[in-house]
Write an enzyme that holds these catalytic residues in place. Structure first.
Site, PDB file in Angstrom:
ATOM      1  CG  HIS A 274      -1.389   1.417   1.446  1.00  0.00           C
ATOM      2  ND1 HIS A 274      -3.293   1.297   0.743  1.00  0.00           N
ATOM      3  CD2 HIS A 274      -1.780   2.444   1.831  1.00  0.00           C
ATOM      4  CE1 HIS A 274      -3.916   1.888   1.059  1.00  0.00           C
ATOM      5  NE2 HIS A 274      -2.697   3.240   1.814  1.00  0.00           N
ATOM      6  CD  GLU A 275       1.679   3.848   3.820  1.00  0.00           C
ATOM      7  OE1 GLU A 275       1.988   5.149   3.041  1.00  0.00           O
ATOM      8  OE2 GLU A 275       0.462   3.687   3.705  1.00  0.00           O
ATOM      9  CG  HIS A 278      -0.052   6.332  -0.493  1.00  0.00           C
ATOM     10  ND1 HIS A 278      -0.586   6.983  -1.442  1.00  0.00           N
ATOM     11  CD2 HIS A 278      -0.084   5.307   0.184  1.00  0.00           C
ATOM     12  CE1 HIS A 278      -2.064   6.434  -0.477  1.00  0.00           C
ATOM     13  NE2 HIS A 278      -1.621   5.994   0.465  1.00  0.00           N
ATOM     14  CD  GLU A 304      -5.967   5.808   0.479  1.00  0.00           C
ATOM     15  OE1 GLU A 304      -4.998   5.845   0.572  1.00  0.00           O
ATOM     16  OE2 GLU A 304      -6.118   3.895   0.645  1.00  0.00           O
TER      17      GLU A 304
END
Ligand code: ZN
Length: 512
Positions: A274-275, A278, A304
Protein backbone atom coordinates in the site's frame (compact mmCIF):
# COMPACT_ATOMS: atom_id res chain seq x y z
CA UNK A 1 14.50 22.28 -10.19
CA UNK A 2 17.50 23.60 -8.33
CA UNK A 3 16.39 27.09 -7.45
CA UNK A 4 18.54 28.94 -9.96
CA UNK A 5 15.94 29.06 -12.68
CA UNK A 6 16.06 27.53 -16.13
CA UNK A 7 18.48 24.66 -16.32
CA UNK A 8 16.95 22.37 -18.92
CA UNK A 9 16.73 22.52 -22.73
CA UNK A 10 13.56 24.56 -23.21
CA UNK A 11 14.52 27.93 -21.83
CA UNK A 12 11.41 30.03 -21.26
CA UNK A 13 11.82 33.75 -20.86
CA UNK A 14 11.17 34.25 -17.16
CA UNK A 15 9.03 37.30 -16.45
CA UNK A 16 10.19 39.38 -13.51
CA UNK A 17 6.89 38.85 -11.78
CA UNK A 18 7.09 35.07 -12.16
CA UNK A 19 10.72 35.13 -10.98
CA UNK A 20 9.68 36.98 -7.83
CA UNK A 21 6.83 34.61 -7.10
CA UNK A 22 9.03 31.59 -7.81
CA UNK A 23 11.64 32.72 -5.30
CA UNK A 24 8.91 32.95 -2.64
CA UNK A 25 7.48 29.56 -3.59
CA UNK A 26 10.90 27.97 -3.30
CA UNK A 27 11.30 29.43 0.16
CA UNK A 28 7.88 28.04 1.14
CA UNK A 29 8.87 24.67 -0.31
CA UNK A 30 12.03 24.59 1.81
CA UNK A 31 10.15 25.54 4.96
CA UNK A 32 7.63 22.81 4.13
CA UNK A 33 10.46 20.36 3.68
CA UNK A 34 11.71 21.03 7.22
CA UNK A 35 8.16 20.69 8.58
CA UNK A 36 7.71 17.33 6.86
CA UNK A 37 11.03 16.08 8.14
CA UNK A 38 9.85 16.97 11.67
CA UNK A 39 6.65 15.03 11.03
CA UNK A 40 8.49 11.93 9.76
CA UNK A 41 10.98 12.11 12.61
CA UNK A 42 8.20 12.34 15.19
CA UNK A 43 6.55 9.20 13.84
CA UNK A 44 9.73 7.16 13.36
CA UNK A 45 12.60 8.27 15.58
CA UNK A 46 11.76 10.96 18.13
CA UNK A 47 12.36 9.84 21.74
CA UNK A 48 9.31 10.15 24.00
CA UNK A 49 10.67 13.01 26.08
CA UNK A 50 11.35 15.10 22.96
CA UNK A 51 7.67 15.47 22.09
CA UNK A 52 6.94 18.74 23.86
CA UNK A 53 10.00 20.60 22.56
CA UNK A 54 9.36 19.34 19.06
CA UNK A 55 5.72 20.47 19.13
CA UNK A 56 6.93 23.99 19.93
CA UNK A 57 9.54 23.96 17.19
CA UNK A 58 6.97 22.65 14.70
CA UNK A 59 4.52 25.40 15.69
CA UNK A 60 7.21 28.05 15.14
CA UNK A 61 7.91 26.73 11.64
CA UNK A 62 4.19 26.53 10.90
CA UNK A 63 3.78 30.17 11.97
CA UNK A 64 6.64 31.32 9.72
CA UNK A 65 5.24 29.36 6.74
CA UNK A 66 1.76 30.79 7.29
CA UNK A 67 3.09 34.36 7.50
CA UNK A 68 5.13 33.91 4.33
CA UNK A 69 2.19 32.37 2.43
CA UNK A 70 -0.29 35.07 3.46
CA UNK A 71 2.04 37.99 2.69
CA UNK A 72 -0.07 40.44 0.59
CA UNK A 73 2.86 40.66 -1.82
CA UNK A 74 2.04 37.09 -2.92
CA UNK A 75 -1.55 38.15 -3.59
CA UNK A 76 -0.32 41.09 -5.70
CA UNK A 77 2.05 38.84 -7.69
CA UNK A 78 -0.78 36.37 -8.31
CA UNK A 79 -3.11 39.16 -9.53
CA UNK A 80 -0.47 40.27 -12.01
CA UNK A 81 0.35 36.78 -13.27
CA UNK A 82 -3.30 35.79 -13.64
CA UNK A 83 -3.74 38.70 -16.04
CA UNK A 84 -0.80 37.55 -18.17
CA UNK A 85 -2.00 35.29 -21.02
CA UNK A 86 1.50 34.70 -22.32
CA UNK A 87 2.54 32.66 -19.29
CA UNK A 88 3.78 29.13 -20.16
CA UNK A 89 1.40 26.31 -19.13
CA UNK A 90 3.46 25.00 -16.21
CA UNK A 91 3.73 28.50 -14.72
CA UNK A 92 -0.02 28.96 -15.16
CA UNK A 93 -0.54 25.73 -13.22
CA UNK A 94 1.78 26.85 -10.39
CA UNK A 95 -0.13 30.15 -10.24
CA UNK A 96 -3.49 28.30 -10.17
CA UNK A 97 -2.42 26.05 -7.28
CA UNK A 98 -0.79 28.91 -5.35
CA UNK A 99 -3.99 30.96 -5.69
CA UNK A 100 -5.93 28.09 -4.19
CA UNK A 101 -3.58 27.84 -1.21
CA UNK A 102 -3.33 31.62 -0.78
CA UNK A 103 -7.11 32.08 -0.81
CA UNK A 104 -7.65 29.28 1.68
CA UNK A 105 -5.00 30.74 3.98
CA UNK A 106 -6.24 34.34 3.77
CA UNK A 107 -10.03 34.03 3.58
CA UNK A 108 -10.53 32.36 6.95
CA UNK A 109 -10.30 34.95 9.77
CA UNK A 110 -7.26 34.48 12.04
CA UNK A 111 -9.39 34.17 15.22
CA UNK A 112 -11.43 31.35 13.65
CA UNK A 113 -8.23 29.54 12.59
CA UNK A 114 -6.92 29.85 16.13
CA UNK A 115 -10.18 28.70 17.71
CA UNK A 116 -10.35 25.61 15.46
CA UNK A 117 -6.69 24.73 16.15
CA UNK A 118 -7.17 25.02 19.93
CA UNK A 119 -10.40 23.05 19.87
CA UNK A 120 -8.79 20.31 17.74
CA UNK A 121 -6.04 19.87 20.32
CA UNK A 122 -8.40 19.55 23.29
CA UNK A 123 -10.91 17.49 21.37
CA UNK A 124 -8.27 14.99 20.20
CA UNK A 125 -6.94 14.71 23.74
CA UNK A 126 -10.50 14.09 25.00
CA UNK A 127 -11.01 11.41 22.34
CA UNK A 128 -7.90 9.51 23.54
CA UNK A 129 -9.58 9.36 26.99
CA UNK A 130 -13.20 8.89 25.87
CA UNK A 131 -12.58 5.86 23.66
CA UNK A 132 -11.09 3.58 26.36
CA UNK A 133 -13.79 4.80 28.78
CA UNK A 134 -16.52 4.14 26.18
CA UNK A 135 -17.92 7.60 26.97
CA UNK A 136 -19.45 9.36 23.97
CA UNK A 137 -20.94 12.08 26.20
CA UNK A 138 -17.38 13.29 26.86
CA UNK A 139 -16.91 13.90 23.14
CA UNK A 140 -20.32 15.30 22.31
CA UNK A 141 -19.80 19.00 23.17
CA UNK A 142 -16.50 19.05 21.26
CA UNK A 143 -18.03 17.49 18.15
CA UNK A 144 -20.95 19.91 18.29
CA UNK A 145 -18.61 22.88 18.49
CA UNK A 146 -16.31 21.52 15.74
CA UNK A 147 -19.23 21.08 13.34
CA UNK A 148 -20.28 24.68 14.05
CA UNK A 149 -16.77 26.03 13.46
CA UNK A 150 -16.26 23.96 10.30
CA UNK A 151 -19.48 25.47 8.95
CA UNK A 152 -18.12 28.96 9.59
CA UNK A 153 -14.86 27.97 7.94
CA UNK A 154 -16.69 26.64 4.86
CA UNK A 155 -18.65 29.90 4.60
CA UNK A 156 -15.46 31.95 4.86
CA UNK A 157 -13.82 29.97 2.04
CA UNK A 158 -16.96 30.01 -0.08
CA UNK A 159 -18.92 27.30 -1.89
CA UNK A 160 -21.36 26.99 -4.77
CA UNK A 161 -23.60 23.93 -4.44
CA UNK A 162 -23.64 23.30 -0.71
CA UNK A 163 -21.43 23.89 2.31
CA UNK A 164 -19.94 20.40 2.41
CA UNK A 165 -18.39 21.09 -1.04
CA UNK A 166 -15.89 23.36 0.69
CA UNK A 167 -14.80 20.49 2.96
CA UNK A 168 -14.40 17.94 0.16
CA UNK A 169 -12.50 20.49 -1.91
CA UNK A 170 -9.65 20.57 0.62
CA UNK A 171 -8.79 16.95 -0.18
CA UNK A 172 -10.35 16.42 -3.59
CA UNK A 173 -10.28 19.61 -5.64
CA UNK A 174 -13.11 20.03 -8.12
CA UNK A 175 -15.24 17.21 -6.68
CA UNK A 176 -18.74 18.07 -5.41
CA UNK A 177 -20.95 16.66 -2.68
CA UNK A 178 -23.57 15.72 -5.28
CA UNK A 179 -21.03 13.63 -7.22
CA UNK A 180 -19.70 11.93 -4.11
CA UNK A 181 -23.20 11.24 -2.80
CA UNK A 182 -24.19 9.54 -6.04
CA UNK A 183 -20.98 7.53 -6.06
CA UNK A 184 -21.66 6.18 -2.56
CA UNK A 185 -25.34 5.47 -3.29
CA UNK A 186 -24.38 3.29 -6.29
CA UNK A 187 -21.62 1.62 -4.34
CA UNK A 188 -23.80 0.74 -1.35
CA UNK A 189 -26.58 -0.65 -3.58
CA UNK A 190 -24.21 -2.96 -5.44
CA UNK A 191 -21.78 -3.81 -2.66
CA UNK A 192 -24.03 -4.59 0.33
CA UNK A 193 -25.63 -7.79 -1.07
CA UNK A 194 -22.39 -8.89 -2.78
CA UNK A 195 -20.27 -8.40 0.35
CA UNK A 196 -22.74 -10.32 2.50
CA UNK A 197 -22.84 -13.30 0.10
CA UNK A 198 -19.03 -13.38 -0.05
CA UNK A 199 -18.78 -13.18 3.76
CA UNK A 200 -21.27 -16.02 4.15
CA UNK A 201 -19.16 -18.19 1.81
CA UNK A 202 -15.83 -17.46 3.49
CA UNK A 203 -15.83 -20.24 6.10
CA UNK A 204 -13.38 -20.50 8.98
CA UNK A 205 -10.24 -18.43 9.15
CA UNK A 206 -7.13 -20.50 8.25
CA UNK A 207 -4.93 -21.05 11.32
CA UNK A 208 -1.68 -20.16 9.59
CA UNK A 209 -2.93 -16.58 9.09
CA UNK A 210 -2.47 -15.94 12.81
CA UNK A 211 0.73 -17.67 13.86
CA UNK A 212 4.06 -16.25 15.10
CA UNK A 213 6.07 -14.68 12.26
CA UNK A 214 9.48 -13.26 13.31
CA UNK A 215 9.29 -9.49 12.82
CA UNK A 216 12.87 -9.04 11.60
CA UNK A 217 12.11 -11.43 8.73
CA UNK A 218 8.90 -9.55 7.97
CA UNK A 219 10.91 -6.33 7.64
CA UNK A 220 13.50 -8.06 5.44
CA UNK A 221 10.68 -9.24 3.16
CA UNK A 222 9.15 -5.74 3.09
CA UNK A 223 12.46 -4.16 2.05
CA UNK A 224 12.89 -6.74 -0.69
CA UNK A 225 9.27 -6.44 -1.86
CA UNK A 226 9.15 -2.66 -2.26
CA UNK A 227 12.34 -2.66 -4.32
CA UNK A 228 11.04 -5.55 -6.39
CA UNK A 229 8.06 -3.48 -7.58
CA UNK A 230 10.09 -0.39 -8.33
CA UNK A 231 10.68 1.69 -5.17
CA UNK A 232 13.95 3.55 -5.67
CA UNK A 233 15.94 3.31 -2.43
CA UNK A 234 18.41 5.91 -3.66
CA UNK A 235 15.48 8.34 -3.64
CA UNK A 236 13.73 7.14 -0.52
CA UNK A 237 13.63 4.96 2.60
CA UNK A 238 11.42 2.36 4.22
CA UNK A 239 11.17 2.42 8.02
CA UNK A 240 8.74 1.21 10.69
CA UNK A 241 5.99 3.12 12.49
CA UNK A 242 2.76 2.03 14.22
CA UNK A 243 0.61 3.88 11.64
CA UNK A 244 2.17 3.39 8.20
CA UNK A 245 2.42 6.50 6.02
CA UNK A 246 4.33 8.00 3.11
CA UNK A 247 5.74 11.50 2.92
CA UNK A 248 7.79 13.34 0.35
CA UNK A 249 10.37 15.40 2.24
CA UNK A 250 11.91 16.99 -0.83
CA UNK A 251 13.09 16.25 -4.35
CA UNK A 252 14.69 12.79 -4.34
CA UNK A 253 13.58 12.00 -0.79
CA UNK A 254 10.39 9.96 -0.42
CA UNK A 255 9.98 8.23 2.96
CA UNK A 256 7.54 5.40 3.58
CA UNK A 257 6.87 3.32 6.68
CA UNK A 258 5.28 -0.04 7.32
CA UNK A 259 4.38 -1.97 10.46
CA UNK A 260 4.84 -5.52 11.64
CA UNK A 261 2.66 -7.55 14.01
CA UNK A 262 4.17 -10.57 15.76
CA UNK A 263 1.24 -12.88 14.96
CA UNK A 264 0.53 -12.25 11.30
CA UNK A 265 2.57 -11.65 8.19
CA UNK A 266 -0.25 -10.31 6.00
CA UNK A 267 -0.38 -6.96 7.76
CA UNK A 268 3.21 -6.07 6.93
CA UNK A 269 3.04 -7.39 3.34
CA UNK A 270 -0.06 -5.42 2.42
CA UNK A 271 0.88 -2.29 4.39
CA UNK A 272 4.18 -2.29 2.52
CA UNK A 273 2.52 -2.74 -0.88
CA UNK A 274 0.00 0.00 0.00
CA UNK A 275 2.62 2.54 1.06
CA UNK A 276 4.89 1.62 -1.85
CA UNK A 277 1.97 2.51 -4.14
CA UNK A 278 1.89 5.97 -2.55
CA UNK A 279 5.68 6.21 -2.74
CA UNK A 280 5.88 5.24 -6.43
CA UNK A 281 3.46 8.07 -7.26
CA UNK A 282 5.58 10.56 -5.29
CA UNK A 283 8.75 9.28 -6.97
CA UNK A 284 7.08 9.51 -10.38
CA UNK A 285 6.39 13.27 -10.22
CA UNK A 286 8.51 14.86 -13.01
CA UNK A 287 11.67 16.30 -11.52
CA UNK A 288 11.43 19.62 -13.34
CA UNK A 289 8.11 20.34 -11.55
CA UNK A 290 8.95 18.81 -8.24
CA UNK A 291 8.83 21.07 -5.23
CA UNK A 292 6.74 23.80 -6.84
CA UNK A 293 2.97 23.91 -6.17
CA UNK A 294 1.80 22.01 -9.29
CA UNK A 295 4.67 19.54 -8.96
CA UNK A 296 2.81 17.38 -6.48
CA UNK A 297 0.30 14.56 -6.44
CA UNK A 298 -3.05 15.90 -7.62
CA UNK A 299 -5.37 14.79 -4.80
CA UNK A 300 -5.83 12.34 -1.96
CA UNK A 301 -8.23 10.26 -4.06
CA UNK A 302 -5.65 9.83 -6.81
CA UNK A 303 -2.97 9.14 -4.20
CA UNK A 304 -5.13 6.42 -2.69
CA UNK A 305 -5.84 4.96 -6.13
CA UNK A 306 -2.14 4.12 -6.40
CA UNK A 307 -1.79 2.57 -2.95
CA UNK A 308 -4.95 0.49 -3.35
CA UNK A 309 -3.93 -0.71 -6.80
CA UNK A 310 -0.55 -2.07 -5.65
CA UNK A 311 -2.06 -3.47 -2.47
CA UNK A 312 -5.15 -5.10 -3.98
CA UNK A 313 -5.35 -5.33 -7.77
CA UNK A 314 -1.65 -6.27 -7.91
CA UNK A 315 -0.75 -7.58 -4.45
CA UNK A 316 -3.78 -9.78 -3.80
CA UNK A 317 -4.08 -11.04 -7.39
CA UNK A 318 -3.55 -14.70 -8.27
CA UNK A 319 -0.38 -14.11 -10.29
CA UNK A 320 1.27 -11.91 -7.68
CA UNK A 321 0.42 -14.13 -4.71
CA UNK A 322 1.84 -16.99 -6.81
CA UNK A 323 5.03 -14.95 -7.22
CA UNK A 324 5.30 -14.15 -3.49
CA UNK A 325 4.59 -17.58 -2.02
CA UNK A 326 7.91 -19.39 -2.76
CA UNK A 327 9.84 -16.42 -1.25
CA UNK A 328 7.62 -16.47 1.84
CA UNK A 329 7.96 -20.25 2.20
CA UNK A 330 11.73 -19.83 2.27
CA UNK A 331 11.52 -17.16 5.00
CA UNK A 332 8.78 -18.80 7.09
CA UNK A 333 9.07 -22.55 6.44
CA UNK A 334 7.47 -23.55 9.77
CA UNK A 335 4.23 -21.61 9.02
CA UNK A 336 3.95 -21.67 5.25
CA UNK A 337 6.18 -24.56 4.14
CA UNK A 338 3.30 -26.96 3.53
CA UNK A 339 0.59 -24.45 2.50
CA UNK A 340 -0.63 -25.11 -1.06
CA UNK A 341 -0.97 -22.09 -3.37
CA UNK A 342 -4.79 -22.09 -3.53
CA UNK A 343 -4.97 -21.95 0.24
CA UNK A 344 -2.44 -19.12 0.44
CA UNK A 345 -4.29 -17.09 -2.18
CA UNK A 346 -7.58 -17.59 -0.34
CA UNK A 347 -5.89 -16.58 2.93
CA UNK A 348 -4.45 -13.40 1.41
CA UNK A 349 -8.00 -12.47 0.39
CA UNK A 350 -9.83 -13.75 3.49
CA UNK A 351 -12.86 -11.52 4.21
CA UNK A 352 -14.52 -11.20 7.58
CA UNK A 353 -17.17 -9.10 9.29
CA UNK A 354 -15.47 -6.60 11.54
CA UNK A 355 -16.72 -3.65 13.57
CA UNK A 356 -13.46 -1.78 13.12
CA UNK A 357 -12.63 -0.03 9.85
CA UNK A 358 -8.86 -0.32 10.09
CA UNK A 359 -9.13 -4.11 10.38
CA UNK A 360 -11.60 -4.39 7.53
CA UNK A 361 -10.76 -6.29 4.35
CA UNK A 362 -11.11 -5.36 0.72
CA UNK A 363 -14.72 -6.58 0.53
CA UNK A 364 -16.16 -4.71 3.53
CA UNK A 365 -13.83 -1.69 3.86
CA UNK A 366 -15.83 0.68 1.69
CA UNK A 367 -19.07 -0.02 3.55
CA UNK A 368 -17.31 1.29 6.68
CA UNK A 369 -16.38 4.42 4.73
CA UNK A 370 -19.89 4.83 3.27
CA UNK A 371 -21.32 4.76 6.80
CA UNK A 372 -19.00 7.57 7.90
CA UNK A 373 -19.72 9.65 4.83
CA UNK A 374 -23.50 9.36 5.23
CA UNK A 375 -23.38 10.29 8.92
CA UNK A 376 -20.99 13.20 8.62
CA UNK A 377 -22.92 14.66 5.70
CA UNK A 378 -26.20 14.36 7.63
CA UNK A 379 -24.53 15.95 10.66
CA UNK A 380 -23.11 18.79 8.58
CA UNK A 381 -26.42 19.40 6.82
CA UNK A 382 -28.17 19.57 10.19
CA UNK A 383 -30.24 16.44 9.48
CA UNK A 384 -28.62 14.49 12.33
CA UNK A 385 -27.89 15.84 15.82
CA UNK A 386 -24.48 14.98 17.25
CA UNK A 387 -26.31 13.51 20.27
CA UNK A 388 -27.99 10.96 17.96
CA UNK A 389 -24.74 9.90 16.28
CA UNK A 390 -24.06 6.69 18.27
CA UNK A 391 -27.53 5.26 17.60
CA UNK A 392 -27.40 6.18 13.91
CA UNK A 393 -23.97 4.57 13.67
CA UNK A 394 -25.14 1.29 15.19
CA UNK A 395 -28.27 1.10 13.01
CA UNK A 396 -26.29 1.71 9.84
CA UNK A 397 -23.68 -0.89 10.79
CA UNK A 398 -26.50 -3.37 11.27
CA UNK A 399 -28.01 -2.60 7.89
CA UNK A 400 -24.67 -2.89 6.04
CA UNK A 401 -23.00 -5.85 7.74
CA UNK A 402 -25.63 -7.33 10.02
CA UNK A 403 -23.76 -6.57 13.22
CA UNK A 404 -24.14 -3.93 15.93
CA UNK A 405 -21.32 -2.67 18.14
CA UNK A 406 -22.02 -3.35 21.82
CA UNK A 407 -19.93 -0.32 22.85
CA UNK A 408 -19.30 3.13 21.36
CA UNK A 409 -15.57 2.36 21.62
CA UNK A 410 -16.11 -0.19 18.86
CA UNK A 411 -18.60 2.11 17.14
CA UNK A 412 -18.73 5.86 16.77
CA UNK A 413 -15.61 6.48 18.89
CA UNK A 414 -13.24 4.23 16.92
CA UNK A 415 -11.67 6.78 14.53
CA UNK A 416 -9.80 9.93 15.49
CA UNK A 417 -10.84 11.83 12.32
CA UNK A 418 -13.95 13.59 13.66
CA UNK A 419 -12.22 14.48 16.91
CA UNK A 420 -9.84 16.71 14.96
CA UNK A 421 -12.62 18.07 12.74
CA UNK A 422 -11.37 16.20 9.65
CA UNK A 423 -14.72 16.27 7.87
CA UNK A 424 -14.71 15.62 4.11
CA UNK A 425 -11.68 13.33 4.34
CA UNK A 426 -13.28 9.86 4.43
CA UNK A 427 -14.74 9.96 0.89
CA UNK A 428 -11.21 10.04 -0.59
CA UNK A 429 -10.56 6.49 0.67
CA UNK A 430 -13.43 5.13 -1.38
CA UNK A 431 -12.80 7.38 -4.35
CA UNK A 432 -9.27 5.91 -4.41
CA UNK A 433 -10.64 2.37 -4.29
CA UNK A 434 -13.02 2.99 -7.20
CA UNK A 435 -10.28 4.71 -9.23
CA UNK A 436 -7.87 1.85 -8.58
CA UNK A 437 -10.27 -0.75 -10.02
CA UNK A 438 -11.16 1.40 -13.04
CA UNK A 439 -7.51 2.28 -13.79
CA UNK A 440 -6.28 -1.29 -13.46
CA UNK A 441 -9.05 -2.45 -15.81
CA UNK A 442 -7.91 0.10 -18.34
CA UNK A 443 -4.23 -0.83 -18.03
CA UNK A 444 -5.16 -4.48 -18.51
CA UNK A 445 -7.02 -3.82 -21.74
CA UNK A 446 -4.49 -1.30 -23.07
CA UNK A 447 -1.50 -3.61 -22.93
CA UNK A 448 -1.54 -7.38 -22.98
CA UNK A 449 0.37 -9.74 -20.73
CA UNK A 450 -0.01 -7.88 -17.42
CA UNK A 451 -0.87 -11.13 -15.67
CA UNK A 452 2.35 -12.75 -16.95
CA UNK A 453 4.35 -9.75 -15.73
CA UNK A 454 2.88 -10.02 -12.24
CA UNK A 455 3.52 -13.76 -12.08
CA UNK A 456 7.21 -12.85 -12.42
CA UNK A 457 6.86 -10.07 -9.84
CA UNK A 458 7.54 -7.55 -12.60
CA UNK A 459 5.56 -4.31 -12.29
CA UNK A 460 7.72 -2.29 -14.67
CA UNK A 461 5.30 -2.09 -17.60
CA UNK A 462 2.44 -1.16 -15.28
CA UNK A 463 4.64 1.58 -13.82
CA UNK A 464 5.36 2.97 -17.30
CA UNK A 465 1.62 3.02 -18.00
CA UNK A 466 0.92 4.79 -14.68
CA UNK A 467 3.66 7.27 -15.44
CA UNK A 468 2.11 8.11 -18.83
CA UNK A 469 -1.44 8.33 -17.50
CA UNK A 470 -1.08 9.66 -13.96
CA UNK A 471 2.36 10.60 -12.64
CA UNK A 472 3.54 12.89 -15.43
CA UNK A 473 0.45 15.11 -15.00
CA UNK A 474 1.40 15.86 -11.37
CA UNK A 475 -1.05 18.63 -10.37
CA UNK A 476 -0.81 20.47 -13.70
CA UNK A 477 -4.50 19.60 -14.19
CA UNK A 478 -7.43 18.98 -11.88
CA UNK A 479 -7.47 15.40 -10.54
CA UNK A 480 -10.97 14.69 -11.85
CA UNK A 481 -9.93 15.44 -15.43
CA UNK A 482 -6.80 13.26 -15.09
CA UNK A 483 -8.99 10.38 -13.90
CA UNK A 484 -11.77 10.91 -16.44
CA UNK A 485 -9.27 10.90 -19.31
CA UNK A 486 -8.18 7.42 -18.22
CA UNK A 487 -11.63 6.01 -17.50
CA UNK A 488 -13.39 7.75 -20.40
CA UNK A 489 -16.05 9.39 -18.22
CA UNK A 490 -17.09 9.99 -14.61
CA UNK A 491 -16.08 7.43 -11.99
CA UNK A 492 -18.69 4.81 -11.10
CA UNK A 493 -18.76 1.88 -8.68
CA UNK A 494 -19.19 -0.60 -11.57
CA UNK A 495 -15.56 -1.67 -12.22
CA UNK A 496 -14.88 -2.17 -8.50
CA UNK A 497 -18.01 -4.29 -7.95
CA UNK A 498 -17.20 -6.41 -11.03
CA UNK A 499 -13.60 -6.82 -9.91
CA UNK A 500 -14.74 -8.18 -6.52
CA UNK A 501 -17.40 -10.40 -8.09
CA UNK A 502 -14.95 -11.97 -10.55
CA UNK A 503 -12.19 -12.43 -8.00
CA UNK A 504 -14.32 -14.00 -5.27
CA UNK A 505 -16.31 -16.15 -7.71
CA UNK A 506 -12.96 -17.74 -8.68
CA UNK A 507 -11.73 -18.03 -5.07
CA UNK A 508 -14.85 -19.75 -3.73
CA UNK A 509 -15.67 -21.52 -7.01
CA UNK A 510 -19.21 -20.18 -7.10
CA UNK A 511 -20.99 -17.49 -9.09
CA UNK A 512 -21.66 -14.46 -6.88
ZN1 ZN B 1 -3.20 5.18 1.77
Amino acid sequence: MNGTGDVCGSVEPMSDTWGRLKARLEELRDLGSAQKLFEWDQAVLLPEKGGRGRAKAAATLEGISHDRLTDPEIGALLDELEADDSLPDDQKAHVRVTRREYDRATKVPADLVREIAELQGISYQTWTEARPKNDFKMMQPFLERLVELKKREADAIGWEGERYDALIDVFEPDMTTAEVEKMFADLVTGLTPLANSILDAAGDKPEWLNAPYPEDKQMAFSHWLCEQIGFDTKGGRLDQSPHPFTIQIGVGDVRQTTRTEPNTVMDSIFSTLHETGHALYEQGIPEELNGLPAGSVASLGLHESQSRMWENQVGRSRPFTEFMLPHLKELFPENLGSIPFEEFHRGANYPQRSLIRVYADEVTYNLHVALRFELELAMFRGDLAVADLPGAWNDQMDSFLGMKPSTDSDGVLQDMHWSIGALGYFPTYTLGTLYSAAFFDKANTEFGGLEEDLRKGDGSRLLIWLNDNVFRHAYLREPKSIAEDIIGGPITAGPFIEYLRTKYSAIYETQF
